[in-house]
Design a protein around this motif. Structure first.
Motif, mmCIF file in Angstrom:
data_model
loop_
_atom_site.group_PDB
_atom_site.id
_atom_site.type_symbol
_atom_site.label_atom_id
_atom_site.label_comp_id
_atom_site.label_asym_id
_atom_site.label_seq_id
_atom_site.Cartn_x
_atom_site.Cartn_y
_atom_site.Cartn_z
ATOM 1 N N SER A 242 0.750 -1.339 0.003
ATOM 2 C CA SER A 242 -0.028 -0.200 -0.014
ATOM 3 C C SER A 242 1.158 1.072 -0.212
ATOM 4 O O SER A 242 1.731 1.040 0.547
ATOM 5 C CB SER A 242 -1.010 -0.083 1.286
ATOM 6 O OG SER A 242 -1.773 -0.968 1.505
ATOM 7 N N ASP A 243 0.469 1.983 -0.930
ATOM 8 C CA ASP A 243 1.449 3.303 -0.843
ATOM 9 C C ASP A 243 0.238 4.587 0.048
ATOM 10 O O ASP A 243 -1.455 4.187 0.148
ATOM 11 C CB ASP A 243 1.284 3.849 -2.201
ATOM 12 C CG ASP A 243 1.743 5.319 -2.482
ATOM 13 O OD1 ASP A 243 2.133 5.897 -1.493
ATOM 14 O OD2 ASP A 243 1.202 6.152 -3.118
ATOM 15 N N THR A 244 0.274 5.351 0.834
ATOM 16 C CA THR A 244 -0.118 6.349 2.102
ATOM 17 C C THR A 244 -0.596 7.314 1.566
ATOM 18 O O THR A 244 0.552 7.795 1.139
ATOM 19 C CB THR A 244 -0.039 6.000 3.141
ATOM 20 O OG1 THR A 244 0.758 6.693 3.293
ATOM 21 C CG2 THR A 244 -0.719 4.534 3.472
ATOM 22 N N ALA A 245 -0.770 7.985 1.919
ATOM 23 C CA ALA A 245 -1.045 8.975 2.020
ATOM 24 C C ALA A 245 0.469 9.914 2.531
ATOM 25 O O ALA A 245 1.165 9.152 3.776
ATOM 26 C CB ALA A 245 -1.973 10.090 2.985
ATOM 27 N N GLY A 246 0.808 10.818 2.083
ATOM 28 C CA GLY A 246 2.007 11.472 2.530
ATOM 29 C C GLY A 246 1.766 12.485 4.379
ATOM 30 O O GLY A 246 0.825 12.443 4.193
ATOM 31 N N LEU A 247 2.447 11.666 5.265
ATOM 32 C CA LEU A 247 1.999 12.198 6.115
ATOM 33 C C LEU A 247 3.107 13.493 6.424
ATOM 34 O O LEU A 247 3.911 13.129 7.012
ATOM 35 C CB LEU A 247 2.703 10.970 7.789
ATOM 36 C CG LEU A 247 2.432 9.627 7.414
ATOM 37 C CD1 LEU A 247 3.646 8.627 8.238
ATOM 38 C CD2 LEU A 247 1.497 9.508 7.598
ATOM 39 N N ARG A 248 2.183 14.003 7.201
ATOM 40 C CA ARG A 248 1.792 15.472 7.337
ATOM 41 C C ARG A 248 0.865 16.369 8.323
ATOM 42 O O ARG A 248 -0.411 16.097 7.842
ATOM 43 C CB ARG A 248 2.430 16.206 6.669
ATOM 44 C CG ARG A 248 0.984 16.342 5.272
ATOM 45 C CD ARG A 248 2.192 17.534 4.236
ATOM 46 N NE ARG A 248 0.489 18.053 3.436
ATOM 47 C CZ ARG A 248 0.779 18.736 2.661
ATOM 48 N NH1 ARG A 248 1.771 19.408 1.915
ATOM 49 N NH2 ARG A 248 -0.408 19.295 1.580
ATOM 50 N N ASP A 249 1.313 17.023 8.531
ATOM 51 C CA ASP A 249 0.218 17.886 9.033
ATOM 52 C C ASP A 249 -0.555 18.710 8.402
ATOM 53 O O ASP A 249 0.519 19.541 7.868
ATOM 54 C CB ASP A 249 0.165 18.945 10.350
ATOM 55 C CG ASP A 249 0.670 17.903 11.841
ATOM 56 O OD1 ASP A 249 0.402 17.485 11.956
ATOM 57 O OD2 ASP A 249 1.762 18.612 12.382
ATOM 58 N N VAL B 30 -4.250 10.710 5.683
ATOM 59 C CA VAL B 30 -3.391 10.467 6.875
ATOM 60 C C VAL B 30 -3.626 9.706 8.060
ATOM 61 O O VAL B 30 -2.545 8.974 8.548
ATOM 62 C CB VAL B 30 -2.729 11.972 7.566
ATOM 63 C CG1 VAL B 30 -1.812 11.947 8.564
ATOM 64 C CG2 VAL B 30 -2.181 13.256 6.193
ATOM 65 N N ARG B 31 -5.320 10.117 8.255
ATOM 66 C CA ARG B 31 -5.586 8.905 10.029
ATOM 67 C C ARG B 31 -5.383 8.035 8.772
ATOM 68 O O ARG B 31 -4.822 7.068 9.767
ATOM 69 C CB ARG B 31 -7.114 9.558 9.920
ATOM 70 C CG ARG B 31 -7.328 9.322 11.661
ATOM 71 C CD ARG B 31 -9.260 9.224 11.565
ATOM 72 N NE ARG B 31 -9.984 8.513 10.616
ATOM 73 C CZ ARG B 31 -10.211 7.480 10.271
ATOM 74 N NH1 ARG B 31 -9.326 6.647 11.241
ATOM 75 N NH2 ARG B 31 -11.085 6.734 8.967
ATOM 76 N N ARG B 32 -5.931 7.437 7.507
ATOM 77 C CA ARG B 32 -6.571 5.895 7.181
ATOM 78 C C ARG B 32 -4.779 5.071 6.847
ATOM 79 O O ARG B 32 -5.193 4.312 6.930
ATOM 80 C CB ARG B 32 -6.982 5.872 5.833
ATOM 81 C CG ARG B 32 -7.733 6.096 5.714
ATOM 82 C CD ARG B 32 -8.897 6.302 4.298
ATOM 83 N NE ARG B 32 -10.224 6.485 4.538
ATOM 84 C CZ ARG B 32 -11.449 7.008 3.535
ATOM 85 N NH1 ARG B 32 -10.681 5.907 2.494
ATOM 86 N NH2 ARG B 32 -12.361 7.108 3.203
ATOM 87 N N ALA B 33 -3.769 6.371 6.638
ATOM 88 C CA ALA B 33 -2.295 5.974 6.862
ATOM 89 C C ALA B 33 -1.982 5.215 7.982
ATOM 90 O O ALA B 33 -1.370 3.761 8.334
ATOM 91 C CB ALA B 33 -0.958 6.722 6.092
ATOM 92 N N MET B 34 -2.011 6.350 8.722
ATOM 93 C CA MET B 34 -1.995 5.713 10.153
ATOM 94 C C MET B 34 -2.392 4.582 10.826
ATOM 95 O O MET B 34 -1.927 3.070 11.157
ATOM 96 C CB MET B 34 -1.829 6.139 11.490
ATOM 97 C CG MET B 34 -1.220 7.903 11.006
ATOM 98 S SD MET B 34 0.799 7.931 10.408
ATOM 99 C CE MET B 34 1.045 7.100 12.307
#
Ligand code: GDP
Length: 440
Positions: free
Chosen positions: A272-279, A289-293
Motif C-alpha cells: 500500500s502506498d499511503t497519503a504522505g504523513l504531514r499536518d 493521513v488518518r487512514r495511513a496511520m
C-alpha cells in the motif's frame, strides 16, 4: 430442475478457449449411456486412453477426441467418470456441451466434482480446501502451504485433538455410568482436567501460528510510509511495474490508500502506498493521513521512505525498514541505524530492498512450519471449541456433574469436527465448495 448428487454433471475442466485441448469431464450415473450415444467406440475400457469420434445424438460429428473412462467407485468423484479431450475451440466446446445436455447431463456447479468426492469419502474438507488453494495459489509460499494441507497436515492435527476429546468424554461417561463407585467423580477429575489443559494450550498455539498461515494464504500487508514527496508512489509503481499510483511533484497527491497485489520474495503481498504523513488543514488529505496511520498499525511490515536530506523518523521501530529515496540525486545523511538506499528512477538498490523484504516475510513465516489454520472458517471452529473447553474446565473445577461438563465437550467436538467435515453440516459444505471453480 432440482439439483441432486444423482444428476450426471459435466464441465470444462481446462482453461478458457481457444486452447490446444479442451478437457470436458462428465460424472454420474448416465456416463455409460452418454458414452454409448456419443462415442464411435462406445464405452471405452476403464483407465485406458482411447481415440474416438464424438458426435451429437443425431450422429453429426463434432470432433475426434481422446476418451478416458474411470469406473466408479475408483474415480475422483467415486462415480463413473468420463474425460474427453477435444480440440479447444469455442464452437467445438459449445457443440459438445449441447450434445451432453441433450444426452441428459447438466452443467456442474462450482466445486461440484470435489463435493461429490467429499461425499464419497475420498477426501475431507481440509483436503478439498487445499485443492482450491492449490489452484488459486499466486505465490510459491501459498503453493507450499496448500501442498502441506493437501498432505493432511491440518487433518492430522485435528484427529489428534479429536482423540483427546473422545478420551475425556469416555472418562466423563464412565463416572456417570458407575455412580455406585463413590470416588469415581474424583478419580476422573484430575485426568480430564489434564486433557482439557493440554488441548486448550494446543488450540491456543494453533490459533497463534494460524495467523501467519492465513497471511500466507491471503497475502501479507506491507505499507509504505513517509512525508509527502518522499517518493512513495514512485517506489510502489516501480515495484508493481505499472502506474498504479499517481506520481506528481505536488505534495499530497496520494490522498487515499493505493493497494497493489504482488508476489515478493515468493510471498503474496498487498503493498500500500499511503497519503504522505504531514499536518494538513485539507480535510480530505487529513482523512488520508488518518487512514495511513490506521493501515500502518495493522501492517505486517512498514517501509519508511525518507528523502536523502531527511533524518530517520522517530516513529520508525526496529522491525520497520527505513529506506532513503532518490539516491540518484544525493547521498543520504549518515544515520545510526541500518537503512537502505534506492532510486526509483534508476532502479539502484531495489534488489537489496526486495531481499530485505523477503527476509522479513520469511522470518514472519517461520512460526508456521505446519499450516494449521489457513482460513477464517478454521479459526472460527477452533475459537468455538476453545470457548466450550474453557467452560467445561471451569465447570469441572467448580464441581458440576459430569453430564453437564460432557455437554460442552460434545459441542467442542462438533466444532472441531466441522474442520474436516466429520459432522453433518450442510451450510459448511455450501461455504467450502461455493468458492471452487466449475469443473473441479
Ligand atoms: P510521494 O508523494 O511520496 O508518493 O512521492 P512521489 O512518488 O509522488 O514522488 C515525488 C517526486 O519525486 C516526483 O516528482 C518524482 O518523480 C520524484 N521522485 C521519486 N522517486 C525518485 C527517484 O528515485 N529519483 C528522482 N530523481 N526523483 C524521484
Amino acid at each position: 430442475m432440482v439439483k441432486s448428487s444423482r444428476d450426471t454433471i459435466y464441465a470444462l475442466a481446462s482453461g478458457a478457449p481457444p486452447s490446444a485441448i479442451a478437457l470436458i469431464r462428465i460424472s454420474g450415473p448416465k456416463v455409460t449411456s452418454i458414452a454409448t450415444a456419443t462415442l464411435s467406440i462406445g464405452l471405452p475400457k476403464p483407465r485406458q486412453a482411447a481415440l474416438s469420434e464424438f458426435s451429437d445424438l443425431s450422429g453429426r460429428l463434432i470432433d475426434q477426441c481422446l476418451a478416458v473412462f474411470m469406473a466408479g467407485p475408483a474415480s475422483y468423484t467415486g462415480q463413473d467418470t468420463l474425460e474427453l479431450s477435444l480440440h479447444g475451440g469455442q464452437t467445438v466446446i459449445d457443440l459438445a456441451v449441447s450434445a451432453l445436455t441433450d444426452a441428459g447431463a447438466r452443467l456442474a456447479e462450482p466445486g461440484e466434482f470435489t463435493r461429490r468426492a467429499f461425499e464419497a469419502g475420498k477426501l475431507d474438507l481440509t483436503k478439498a480446501e487445499a485443492i482450491a488453494d492449490l489452484i488459486d495459489a499466486a505465490s510459491p509460499a501459498q503453493h507450499a502451504q496448500a501442498i502441506q494441507q493437501y498432505g493432511g497436515a491440518l487433518a492430522d492435527l485435528y484427529s489428534g485433538w479429536r482423540q483427546s476429546l473422545t478420551q475425556a468424554l469416555a472418562l466423563l461417561e464412565a463416572s456417570i455410568d458407575f455412580p455406585d463407585e463413590e470416588d469415581a467423580p474424583e478419580r476422573v477429575e484430575a485426568p480430564v482436567l489434564d486433557l482439557f489443559r493440554q488441548l486448550i494450550s494446543e488450540l491456543e498455539q494453533a490459533l497463534e501460528s494460524g495467523e501467519v498461515s492465513e497471511r500466507i494464504r491471503d497475502g501479507f500487508q506491507i505499507v509504505i510510509l513517509g512525508k509527502p514527496n518522499a517518493g512513495k508512489s514512485s517506489l510502489l509503481n516501480r515495484l508493481a511495474g505499472r502506474d498504479a499510483a499517481i506520481v506528481t511533484e505536488i505534495p499530497g497527491t496520494t490522498r487515499d490508500i493505493v493497494e497493489v497485489r504482488l508476489v515478493l520474495g515468493g510471498y503474496l503481498v498487498w503493498l500500500s502506498d499511503t497519503a504522505g504523513l504531514r499536518d494538513t488543514s485539507d480535510k480530505v488529505e487529513a482523512e488520508g493521513v488518518r487512514r495511513a496511520m490506521a493501515k500502518a498499525e495493522e501492517a505486517d511490515l512498514r517501509i519508511w521512505l525518507v528523502a536523502p536530506e531527511e533524518s530517520v523518523p522517530e516513529a520508525a521501530v526496529p522491525e520497520d525498514l527505513v529506506v532513503h529515496s532518490k539516491s540518484d540525486l544525493a547521498k543520504p545523511r549518515s544515520v545510526s541505524r541500518e537503512t537502505y538506499s534506492i532510486s526509483s528512477r534508476t532502479g539502484a538498490g531495489l534488489d537489496d530492498l526486495l531481499d530485505a523484504i523477503a527476509e522479513r516475510l520469511k522470518s514472519l513465516s517461520v512460526r508456521s512450519e505446519a499450516p494449521m489454520i489457513t482460513r477464517a472458517r478454521h479459526r472460527n471452529a477452533i475459537e468455538g471449541a476453545l470457548k466450550e473447553l474453557g467452560r467445561a474446565k471451569e465447570m469441572l473445577s467448580d464441581g458440576y456433574g459430569a453430564e453437564l461438563v460432557s455437554e460442552h465437550v460434545r459441542i467442542a467436538a462438533r466444532q472441531l469436527g466441522s474442520l474436516t467435515g466429520h459432522v453433518e453440516v450442510e451450510e459448511i459444505l455450501g461455504e467450502v465448495f461455493s468458492t471452487f471453480c466449475i469443473g473441479k
